[in-house]
Design a protein around this motif. Sequence first.
Motif: not given
Length: 368
Positions: A112-116, A80-81, A108-109, A138-143
Amino acid sequence: MNLIHVVGARPNFVKMGPLYQELIGRDEVSQTILHTGQHFDPEMYQIFFDQFSLPRPDIELGITGASVNEQLSKMLSAIDNILSSLPPSVIVVYGDVTSTIAAALAAIRYSHKIVHVEAGLRSFDQTMPEEINRILVDRIAHRLYVTEQSGLDHLLNEGVEKDKVVFVGNIMIDSLYRYIEKTKPPYEVEAALADGREYAVLTLHRPANVDSPSRLKNIFDGIAQIASQYPVVLPLHPRTRERCQEYGLDLASIEGLILREPIGYIDMLSLVRGAKVVLTDSGGLQEETAAIGVPCVTIRDNTERPSTIECGSNRLVAPTSEGIIFGVKEALIPNPDMHVPPLWDGRTAKRIAEDLLEFYASRESICA
């Protein structure tokens, strides 16, 4: 595109390597490697950076040991930091380990875009920490990049938007195909094996198997019977070694069981490629054996990789001596219908890279 690969455990490095290499030299991409330190033993991670010709991580958090929850808390705070001070970035996470969920929750805060990579796999066993990690990421990823049809089906059944999910194949197999030509005859890796001698390979590390004294003893009772027929090579995971010592299990007394320290990727691939059968509770080995046609016996109550069973290479057996003995017997019956799952062709990293660039270009908000 500012892309940050977050890795921490041994399988992450095998998955990251092909994508990192695929994106090298693309002027529109800046890559950063963030290593949490989850696997801190040099044998568990440094050898992968060496063998995959990867640079040292740009960021090393050194978060090791402790309980899963304590690790997660420390990783979440540290990541996070870091992310809070960075411009909008693409955060690529791999698999289902603690480092994966920590990075996703931290990202997610922000914008940024999260890719799994390796999304959608399900064991349907929520006593496994990995299963919870998979579901949450998987619930919070964008791709979401899936390795097999079951992953695609699970995500769509769970209500994930179809346009977030891409079936790209298995990136671990990219590494396998790239390095399999560098494998050596197994007797060069393992001096105890004579040239041409048949043998088995065993790996064991999952808490469900090794954290139960009775279950662990039962498993090795079965392994002892297999080892009486074929030498069984066991690169011993640190967790398994500690539990055996704690429970008073003397593995050295099992005749035919060849104990070794954890070994590098290419040496392990050499052993697996030459094995008569592989016994494991590892997800990665289920996949690698499927790709090279080596019979596999998975010592677990479930598997999140059903494609390895459907393709005929893998058998799921109960973690008991009887289950193991029966599984090996079945695995050694020749199967003419064995085949490699779809898109496990060594080109997954290329498909991911092309889709990522398209995904990035189509979302102007990521650069806002």
